[in-house]
Design a protein around this motif. Structure first.
Motif, PDB file in Angstrom:
ATOM      1  N   UNK A 108     -24.283 -43.827 -17.671  1.00  0.00           N
ATOM      2  CA  UNK A 108     -23.949 -42.527 -17.106  1.00  0.00           C
ATOM      3  C   UNK A 108     -23.076 -41.726 -18.057  1.00  0.00           C
ATOM      4  N   UNK A 109     -22.083 -42.374 -18.658  1.00  0.00           N
ATOM      5  CA  UNK A 109     -21.186 -41.675 -19.575  1.00  0.00           C
ATOM      6  C   UNK A 109     -21.936 -41.231 -20.825  1.00  0.00           C
ATOM      7  N   UNK A 231     -18.601 -40.623 -14.116  1.00  0.00           N
ATOM      8  CA  UNK A 231     -18.923 -40.009 -15.403  1.00  0.00           C
ATOM      9  C   UNK A 231     -18.837 -38.492 -15.315  1.00  0.00           C
ATOM     10  N   UNK A 232     -19.219 -37.934 -14.163  1.00  0.00           N
ATOM     11  CA  UNK A 232     -19.173 -36.490 -13.996  1.00  0.00           C
ATOM     12  C   UNK A 232     -17.766 -35.936 -13.953  1.00  0.00           C
ATOM     13  N   UNK A 233     -16.790 -36.743 -13.551  1.00  0.00           N
ATOM     14  CA  UNK A 233     -15.401 -36.284 -13.441  1.00  0.00           C
ATOM     15  C   UNK A 233     -14.784 -36.025 -14.807  1.00  0.00           C
ATOM     16  N   UNK A 234     -15.216 -36.754 -15.837  1.00  0.00           N
ATOM     17  CA  UNK A 234     -14.558 -36.729 -17.141  1.00  0.00           C
ATOM     18  C   UNK A 234     -14.423 -35.327 -17.702  1.00  0.00           C
ATOM     19  N   UNK A 235     -15.438 -34.494 -17.570  1.00  0.00           N
ATOM     20  CA  UNK A 235     -15.433 -33.158 -18.168  1.00  0.00           C
ATOM     21  C   UNK A 235     -14.328 -32.280 -17.600  1.00  0.00           C
ATOM     22  N   UNK A 236     -14.203 -32.232 -16.273  1.00  0.00           N
ATOM     23  CA  UNK A 236     -13.175 -31.422 -15.614  1.00  0.00           C
ATOM     24  C   UNK A 236     -12.630 -32.188 -14.408  1.00  0.00           C
ATOM     25  N   UNK A 237     -11.656 -33.081 -14.627  1.00  0.00           N
ATOM     26  CA  UNK A 237     -11.161 -33.925 -13.532  1.00  0.00           C
ATOM     27  C   UNK A 237     -10.635 -33.138 -12.338  1.00  0.00           C
ATOM     28  N   UNK A 254     -24.983 -35.376  -9.215  1.00  0.00           N
ATOM     29  CA  UNK A 254     -26.437 -35.228  -9.272  1.00  0.00           C
ATOM     30  C   UNK A 254     -26.899 -34.729 -10.637  1.00  0.00           C
ATOM     31  N   UNK A 255     -26.081 -33.891 -11.289  1.00  0.00           N
ATOM     32  CA  UNK A 255     -26.406 -33.456 -12.648  1.00  0.00           C
ATOM     33  C   UNK A 255     -26.427 -34.664 -13.580  1.00  0.00           C
ATOM     34  N   UNK A 256     -25.470 -35.537 -13.430  1.00  0.00           N
ATOM     35  CA  UNK A 256     -25.429 -36.742 -14.253  1.00  0.00           C
ATOM     36  C   UNK A 256     -26.643 -37.616 -13.986  1.00  0.00           C
ATOM     37  N   UNK A 258     -29.543 -36.621 -13.031  1.00  0.00           N
ATOM     38  CA  UNK A 258     -30.694 -35.965 -13.671  1.00  0.00           C
ATOM     39  C   UNK A 258     -30.740 -36.300 -15.158  1.00  0.00           C
ATOM     40  N   UNK A 259     -29.587 -36.269 -15.809  1.00  0.00           N
ATOM     41  CA  UNK A 259     -29.536 -36.595 -17.237  1.00  0.00           C
ATOM     42  C   UNK A 259     -29.901 -38.070 -17.472  1.00  0.00           C
ATOM     43  N   UNK A 260     -29.455 -38.936 -16.608  1.00  0.00           N
ATOM     44  CA  UNK A 260     -29.787 -40.354 -16.749  1.00  0.00           C
ATOM     45  C   UNK A 260     -31.294 -40.561 -16.628  1.00  0.00           C
ATOM     46  N   UNK A 261     -31.912 -39.821 -15.731  1.00  0.00           N
ATOM     47  CA  UNK A 261     -33.377 -39.903 -15.602  1.00  0.00           C
ATOM     48  C   UNK A 261     -34.056 -39.299 -16.829  1.00  0.00           C
ATOM     49  N   UNK A 262     -33.560 -38.148 -17.282  1.00  0.00           N
ATOM     50  CA  UNK A 262     -34.147 -37.450 -18.424  1.00  0.00           C
ATOM     51  C   UNK A 262     -34.139 -38.304 -19.687  1.00  0.00           C
ATOM     52  N   UNK A 263     -33.061 -39.047 -19.890  1.00  0.00           N
ATOM     53  CA  UNK A 263     -32.938 -39.837 -21.113  1.00  0.00           C
ATOM     54  C   UNK A 263     -33.341 -41.296 -20.928  1.00  0.00           C
ATOM     55  N   UNK A 264     -33.958 -41.586 -19.812  1.00  0.00           N
ATOM     56  CA  UNK A 264     -34.568 -42.892 -19.614  1.00  0.00           C
ATOM     57  C   UNK A 264     -33.633 -44.012 -19.224  1.00  0.00           C
TER      58      UNK A 264
END
Length: 836
Positions: A108-109, A231-237, A254-256, A258-264
């Motif tokens: 995720x990160x 993992x999503x918290x890291x950018x803006x806690x 959910x954005x994270x 989506x990225x996890x799915x996008x990058x396999x």
């Protein structure tokens, strides 16, 4: 040839001449341009090389940097190995190996923070180019294009005060260091280090602390949805805090995903399941929600470690602290206190300390009623007057000096002259209600808690010896060698912790074990466990086994008094096993104690008002609270539960070969009286000739201490209150007092009353008590309490000294040194205690 033909031929010649000149000119231009280009390229490369060389000289070398030490949370465990506390300062962090983190948190990160992490070498030029375009368009630094490696460098190599300041130079330095760092470390190492340093909000640093904070579980138990949220918290806690704004946190999660799915990193099925799940955070828990009942014990642990290692090591050193706390006993201690006193309804507070005599391990501690509201620890910081609970130390010294319990004294009023500059001319000792029991044994005196006998006994033994005995048994507070000390009238007071430790020495057959709360302290260093502290037992033989057995036998007699004689319950019968102990109650029922033990466990209980010296009278229908009331009730309730799984064990009996002196001390026989009369006649003749009063210091060498505080006590019988009588000192009267440190001792003080046993002389040749001094100088101790189970005599009211925060005569009390302090102001004059 016509004219036209001529002109056409001429034009053709000019064209041929012009064509013949173009190519040479073209070649010249081409050659010139090529030379210029070649020269420009050479200059450009030279300039670039020069610029690079100049820039490279300003870039940092990794070898010249050192990473900052990561602050790690310390963990506290009870005796069963269960976590009971986590200690951290500004950063809550647990450093764990990468294999102790679920793979989903790593994926995720990487997906949201640096999806080309495994492809670049510390710098992602594609991301850098995109960030540069964005920054140029905005004419400010909006994006950094930082990789995970660069972020790790920032968190560990860049000074904290400049990390958050936008700077092209700082970004260049980070890039240079990241490039070098990847030469020396694998991707797995870098990702593990990053996940142990990055901030996840809510004061949680690193994946392990974040998993515990948000989901109350370790990082190796996270599922895909939970990992994506973290993992999503890291950018803006602050923005994606699930406790503050769960909708934003869920959208970011959910954005994270989506990225996890996008990058396999996950499948369509895993993606769908995670997106459809709730956040299910633990409810804002930023630390372990442990039993509030433990907090006074843990407070003592924290103070102990902070004294030894400092706050930085304690709160940032990642210590593993293993304590002696018995969780079951701790619960039982708290329940026992709460079953007897209710501070919310105006009841006094209570403190309890329980120690294992054979080891010194502190098993349970109650230091007050509400740690969140009052963090002053009565168990370890509250110094209060012990009253007659101190008489045990006098008895122990008597056993050490070979005095038999069958030795006899005369129980009658005593009047001891004080130095001329004292506020009071005499130190007067009385029993409750001016009872004079006559000739009694020491066993009868301890069971009846007879004040007059114990003052005589202490002075025969030597007050310095009594003080030394108390200190050897476990009392660490300052003690003075004054007669009032024998009755628990102390300058500072003692803590419940000290009293439990001292009585544990008796339970352990005279062998004192240094009390301790911390069994072992370790920490990890590069995966290796380092021992910081390992408890080593400290023991000291204070009394022989036979001497301790004599005292135990006496204190068993105290708690085995049948109900018909004193109203005191037969604890040994109630418990179904031998028990021993002693009560203590100070003047006007300000402090009440019960300290008792079985061979396997010693427990002290104090009851009183922490903030002031306030009388415990008219509480829930009871006229007064003394040692045999609330303290004994708490002690019995706790001990009944605590000893449930302990086998019944007998106290050792004194050896039949033990030789003790049973000479009647302080008792005038007829022969003694005749000899004394003759001696008095001779003394009177000598005094008449010399016209010189007896020297006070020579008669009472123990009174030569500067700043002495003498005491006057009323009597108490077992179960009654030992009363602290306070007389106005110089703080109230403005007169000089011998109680002030440094005050001069008179060279010719008032002579002692005839017949009082002199220290250091054979007591058998001395009368048991002095003749009464001037009536106006004798505090009568109306506040002394009656024996348990008896009511005050008709018309007699308990003393109200200490109530409403005033001293006798309506004087305002000296300032207390803190909540629960039993010590007096520097100029107060201690007039002593009497007990149950």
């Amino acid at each position: 040839m016509g004219y036209d033909s001529f002109m056409r031929a001429n034009r053709r010649r000019r064209k041929r001449r012009q064509g013949s000149k173009f190519w040479p000119r073209a070649r010249a231009v081409f050659l010139t341009f090529g030379a210029v280009v070649l020269l420009g390229t050479t200059v450009a490369f030279a300039s670039a090389a020069y610029a690079y060389n100049q820039a490279a000289q300003g870039l940092p070398e990794l070898d010249t940097y050192s990473s900052s030490e990561l602050a790690e949370t310390s963990t506290v465990y009870d005796a069963n190995g269960e976590v009971v506390d986590e200690l951290y300062a500004s950063q809550n962090r647990f450093v764990v190996p990468g294999d102790e983190m679920d793979g989903s948190i790593k994926d995720a990160v990487v997906a949201i923070e640096d999806h080309r992490f495994y492809e670049h070498r510390g710098l992602d030029f594609e991301s850098i180019g995109r960030a540069m375009r964005q920054n140029i368009q905005n004419l400010s630094i909006q994006e950094g294009g930082s990789t995970i490696t660069q972020q790790l460098i920032k968190n560990t190599f860049i000074d904290e005060e400049i990390r958050s300041i936008p700077s092209f130079q700082r970004k260049a330095n980070e890039a240079a260091l990241a490039w070098q760092y990847e030469e020396e470390h694998s991707k797995e190492e870098i990702l593990e280090q990053y996940l142990n340093t990055v901030y996840f909000g809510a004061n949680a640093y690193g994946a392990e602390a974040a998993a515990r904070t948000y989901f109350d579980k370790p990082a190796d138990e996270l599922d895909i949805g939970e990992s994506a949220m973290l993992a999503g918290i890291i950018n803006l806690p602050g923005t994606y805090d699930p406790f503050v704004d769960p909708e934003s946190a869920q959208a970011r999660r959910d954005v994270v995903l989506d990225r996890m799915l996008q990058y396999g990193h996950i499948t369509e099925e895993e993606h769908a399941g995670a997106v459809g799940s709730d956040l299910d955070v633990s409810g804002g828990r930023t630390g372990p929600e442990y039993d509030e009942d433990n907090q006074y014990f843990l407070d003592a642990v924290r103070r102990d470690l902070a004294r030894q290692y400092g706050d930085e090591m304690l709160y940032e050193g990642g210590l593993e602290i293993h304590t002696t706390l018995d969780p079951e006993m701790q619960d039982e201690a708290s329940e026992s206190v709460e079953s007897v006193v209710n501070t919310g309804e105006g009841d006094p507070s209570a403190s309890l300390v329980s120690i294992e005599p054979s080891t010194g391990a502190v098993k349970a501690m109650v230091g007050g009623s509400d740690f969140q509201e009052v963090q002053f620890n009565l168990a370890t910081q509250g110094q209060r007057q012990p009253g007659s609970a101190f008489k045990t130390f006098v008895l122990a010294e008597a056993a050490r000096q070979g005095i038999s319990l069958e030795s006899e004294y005369v129980s009658e009023d005593l009047t001891i002259p004080l130095p001329e500059e004292s506020d009071q001319p005499f130190y007067t000792v009385q029993n409750y209600n001016q009872i004079e029991r006559g000739q009694i044994t020491l066993q009868e005196a301890i069971e009846g808690s007879d004040n007059t006998v114990f003052v005589q006994l202490a002075m025969d033994l030597g007050m310095e010896n009594v003080v030394e005995m108390a200190e050897s048994m476990g009392v660490e507070s300052e003690l003075d060698p004054f007669p009032s000390t024998a009755l628990g009238g102390l300058a500072e007071g003692v803590t419940p912790f000290e009293m439990a430790s001292a009585y544990a020495t008796l339970a352990n057959e005279g062998l004192r074990m240094e009390p301790y709360l911390i069994d072992r302290v370790t920490r990890e260093d590069d995966g290796e466990e380092i021992t910081v502290e390992d408890h080593s037992f400290e023991e000291e033989r204070v009394l022989s086994e036979d001497e301790a057995a004599v005292v135990n036998e006496a204190l068993q007699g105290v708690v085995e008094e049948d109900e018909g004689s004193s109203g005191f319950p037969d604890l040994s019968a109630e418990f179904g096993r031998p028990a021993a102990g002693k009560t203590g109650t100070t003047e006007a029922f300000v402090d009440a104690w019960f300290v008792g033990y079985i061979p396997q466990l010693a427990t002290s209980v104090w009851v009183g008002y922490p903030e002031e010296r306030r009388s415990m009278v008219n509480i829930r229908g009871q006229e007064e609270i003394n040692g045999s009331d609330f303290p004994l009730d708490i002690w019995s309730a706790f001990m009944l539960q605590a000893m449930e799984d302990m086998p019944a064990q007998e106290f050792d009996e004194p050896s039949p070969d033990l030789e003790l002196d049973d000479t009647r001390l302080g008792v005038k026989t007829e022969e003694d009286a005749e000899e004394e009369d003759d001696a008095e006649d001779e003394d009177e003749e000598e005094e008449a000739e010399e016209q010189t009063p007896p020297d006070f210091e020579s008669l009472f060498p123990q009174f030569q201490q500067p700043g002495e505080s003498e005491a006057s006590a009323a009597d108490d019988s077992e179960g009654a209150g030992d009363d602290l009588q306070e007389q106005p000192g110089p703080a109230q009267t403005g007169q000089p007092s011998a109680a002030q440190p440094g005050s001069p001792q008179p060279s010719q003080p008032s002579a002692p009353q005839p017949g009082f046993p002199q220290p250091g002389q054979s007591s058998s040749s001395q009368p048991g008590a002095a003749q009464p001094g001037p009536q106006q100088a004798q505090p009568q101790g109306p506040g002394a309490s009656p024996p348990s189970g008896q009511q005050p005599q008709a018309g007699q009211q308990p003393s109200q000294q200490g109530q409403q925060g005033t001293q006798p005569g309506g004087q305002a009390p000296a300032a207390q040194t803190g909540p629960g302090s039993g010590s007096f102001g520097p100029q107060e004059f201690i007039q002593g205690t009497a007990d149950d």
